[in-house]
Structure formats: C-alpha cells, structure tokens
Design a protein around this motif. Structure first.
Motif, mmCIF file in Angstrom:
data_model
loop_
_atom_site.group_PDB
_atom_site.id
_atom_site.type_symbol
_atom_site.label_atom_id
_atom_site.label_comp_id
_atom_site.label_asym_id
_atom_site.label_seq_id
_atom_site.Cartn_x
_atom_site.Cartn_y
_atom_site.Cartn_z
ATOM 1 N N ASN A 4 0.822 -1.211 0.000
ATOM 2 C CA ASN A 4 0.000 0.000 0.000
ATOM 3 C C ASN A 4 0.857 1.263 0.000
ATOM 4 O OD1 ASN A 4 -2.421 -1.355 -0.090
ATOM 5 N ND2 ASN A 4 -2.656 -1.392 2.129
ATOM 6 N N GLY A 5 1.978 1.227 0.722
ATOM 7 C CA GLY A 5 2.886 2.370 0.724
ATOM 8 C C GLY A 5 3.480 2.623 -0.649
ATOM 9 N N SER A 6 3.842 1.556 -1.349
ATOM 10 C CA SER A 6 4.406 1.740 -2.689
ATOM 11 C C SER A 6 3.348 2.253 -3.662
ATOM 12 C CB SER A 6 5.037 0.443 -3.196
ATOM 13 O OG SER A 6 4.056 -0.554 -3.342
ATOM 14 N N ILE A 7 2.110 1.795 -3.524
ATOM 15 C CA ILE A 7 1.039 2.300 -4.388
ATOM 16 C C ILE A 7 0.819 3.790 -4.137
ATOM 17 C CG2 ILE A 7 -1.456 2.220 -4.791
ATOM 18 C CD1 ILE A 7 -1.272 -0.814 -4.418
ATOM 19 N N LEU A 8 0.764 4.185 -2.876
ATOM 20 C CA LEU A 8 0.590 5.604 -2.554
ATOM 21 C C LEU A 8 1.756 6.445 -3.066
ATOM 22 C CD1 LEU A 8 -0.881 5.491 1.057
ATOM 23 C CD2 LEU A 8 -2.032 6.154 -1.055
ATOM 24 N N PHE A 9 2.965 5.923 -2.935
ATOM 25 C CA PHE A 9 4.140 6.643 -3.414
ATOM 26 C C PHE A 9 4.068 6.870 -4.919
ATOM 27 C CE2 PHE A 9 8.320 6.355 -5.437
ATOM 28 C CZ PHE A 9 8.896 7.515 -4.950
ATOM 29 N N PHE A 10 3.752 5.812 -5.673
ATOM 30 C CA PHE A 10 3.712 5.941 -7.119
ATOM 31 C C PHE A 10 2.532 6.787 -7.603
ATOM 32 C CE2 PHE A 10 6.554 2.215 -6.961
ATOM 33 C CZ PHE A 10 7.616 2.783 -7.651
ATOM 34 N N LEU A 11 1.417 6.753 -6.891
ATOM 35 C CA LEU A 11 0.307 7.640 -7.240
ATOM 36 C C LEU A 11 0.698 9.101 -7.016
ATOM 37 C CD1 LEU A 11 -2.848 5.785 -5.879
ATOM 38 C CD2 LEU A 11 -2.295 6.294 -8.257
ATOM 39 N N ALA A 12 1.335 9.373 -5.884
ATOM 40 C CA ALA A 12 1.783 10.733 -5.599
ATOM 41 C C ALA A 12 2.845 11.171 -6.603
ATOM 42 C CB ALA A 12 2.319 10.822 -4.178
ATOM 43 N N ALA A 13 3.769 10.281 -6.933
ATOM 44 C CA ALA A 13 4.823 10.618 -7.891
ATOM 45 C C ALA A 13 4.239 10.906 -9.269
ATOM 46 C CB ALA A 13 5.846 9.485 -7.975
ATOM 47 N N SER A 14 3.248 10.128 -9.690
ATOM 48 C CA SER A 14 2.650 10.381 -11.001
ATOM 49 C C SER A 14 1.882 11.698 -11.003
ATOM 50 C CB SER A 14 1.737 9.226 -11.406
ATOM 51 O OG SER A 14 0.620 9.148 -10.547
ATOM 52 N N TYR A 15 1.214 12.018 -9.907
ATOM 53 C CA TYR A 15 0.502 13.285 -9.809
ATOM 54 C C TYR A 15 1.477 14.460 -9.851
ATOM 55 C CZ TYR A 15 -2.535 16.944 -8.021
ATOM 56 O OH TYR A 15 -3.233 18.107 -7.863
ATOM 57 N N ILE A 16 2.576 14.348 -9.123
ATOM 58 C CA ILE A 16 3.577 15.413 -9.105
ATOM 59 C C ILE A 16 4.228 15.555 -10.475
ATOM 60 C CG2 ILE A 16 5.835 16.059 -8.153
ATOM 61 C CD1 ILE A 16 4.820 14.892 -5.466
ATOM 62 N N LEU A 17 4.489 14.432 -11.144
ATOM 63 C CA LEU A 17 5.064 14.502 -12.484
ATOM 64 C C LEU A 17 4.117 15.189 -13.463
ATOM 65 C CD1 LEU A 17 6.876 11.087 -12.992
ATOM 66 C CD2 LEU A 17 7.878 13.368 -12.985
ATOM 67 N N GLN A 18 2.831 14.923 -13.329
ATOM 68 C CA GLN A 18 1.873 15.571 -14.219
ATOM 69 C C GLN A 18 1.820 17.071 -13.986
ATOM 70 O OE1 GLN A 18 -1.824 13.545 -13.690
ATOM 71 N NE2 GLN A 18 -1.349 12.006 -15.223
ATOM 72 N N ILE A 19 2.061 17.500 -12.761
ATOM 73 C CA ILE A 19 2.052 18.931 -12.465
ATOM 74 C C ILE A 19 3.363 19.589 -12.897
ATOM 75 C CG2 ILE A 19 2.048 20.623 -10.593
ATOM 76 C CD1 ILE A 19 0.070 18.827 -9.130
ATOM 77 N N LEU A 20 4.498 18.993 -12.523
ATOM 78 C CA LEU A 20 5.792 19.597 -12.800
ATOM 79 C C LEU A 20 6.186 19.511 -14.271
ATOM 80 C CD1 LEU A 20 7.859 18.428 -9.704
ATOM 81 C CD2 LEU A 20 6.769 20.640 -10.081
ATOM 82 N N ILE A 21 5.986 18.350 -14.852
ATOM 83 C CA ILE A 21 6.328 18.140 -16.257
ATOM 84 C C ILE A 21 5.005 18.058 -17.008
ATOM 85 C CG2 ILE A 21 7.484 16.627 -17.902
ATOM 86 C CD1 ILE A 21 9.111 15.540 -15.546
ATOM 87 N N ASP A 22 4.921 18.715 -18.120
ATOM 88 C CA ASP A 22 3.666 18.744 -18.865
ATOM 89 C C ASP A 22 3.468 17.421 -19.601
ATOM 90 O OD1 ASP A 22 1.307 19.821 -19.719
ATOM 91 O OD2 ASP A 22 2.198 20.718 -21.509
#
Length: 86
Positions: free
Chosen positions: A18-36
């Motif tokens: 569950n921690g890895s799923i949350l990490f990757f969801l957060a990372a994908s969200y941050i990538l979508q914001i930071l990188i177009d």
C-alpha cells in the motif's frame, strides 16, 4: 511458523504494498504537475510498465524470490500451505 509470525509478516507486506502504491500515485501526480505530461502519455507509460511487469512475472513463474525478505517468507509459507514447494 506461528500464527503471530504470519500475521506480522502479512502486516509488513500490506504496509509495503500500500505504501508503494501511494508513493507511485503521488509521484505520477507530481510529475503531471511539474512536467507537462498528457494523460495519454501517462497511460502509455503505465501500459509499458505493466507489460514489463507481466513478462517478468511470466519468466519467474513460481519463484518466491523477492527483494524484501518478509515477502519471500510469506510466499514460501503460501506455497507450503498450498502444497507447491520448490
């Protein structure tokens, strides 16, 4: 292996997955914001990752090997319980 040890290993496994799923969801969200990145690019990337993961799972087949020792112990326990020991 006692039921207490199994329960402890299962809790660790649950927290890791569950921690890895949350990490990757957060990372994908941050990538979508930071990188177009568009949604189609993100889904193509996730599809490629899923394909690679399924190929590796098919190659490993019934192997209980894992990076984390407690996941390996849980896999060995499950195989013993099902009667499929290597």
């Amino acid at each position: 292996m006692t039921s207490y040890e199994i329960k402890k290993l299962r809790v660790r496994q649950l927290l890791l997955l569950n921690g890895s799923i949350l990490f990757f969801l957060a990372a994908s969200y941050i990538l979508q914001i930071l990188i177009d990145i568009t949604y189609s690019q993100m889904f193509i990337f996730l599809g490629i990752v899923t394909l690679i993961q399924s190929i590796l799972g098919w190659v490993k087949r019934n192997s209980a090997k894992s990076i984390f020792p407690y996941i390996k112990q849980v896999a060995i326990y499950e195989k013993e319980k099902m009667g499929n020991v290597e």
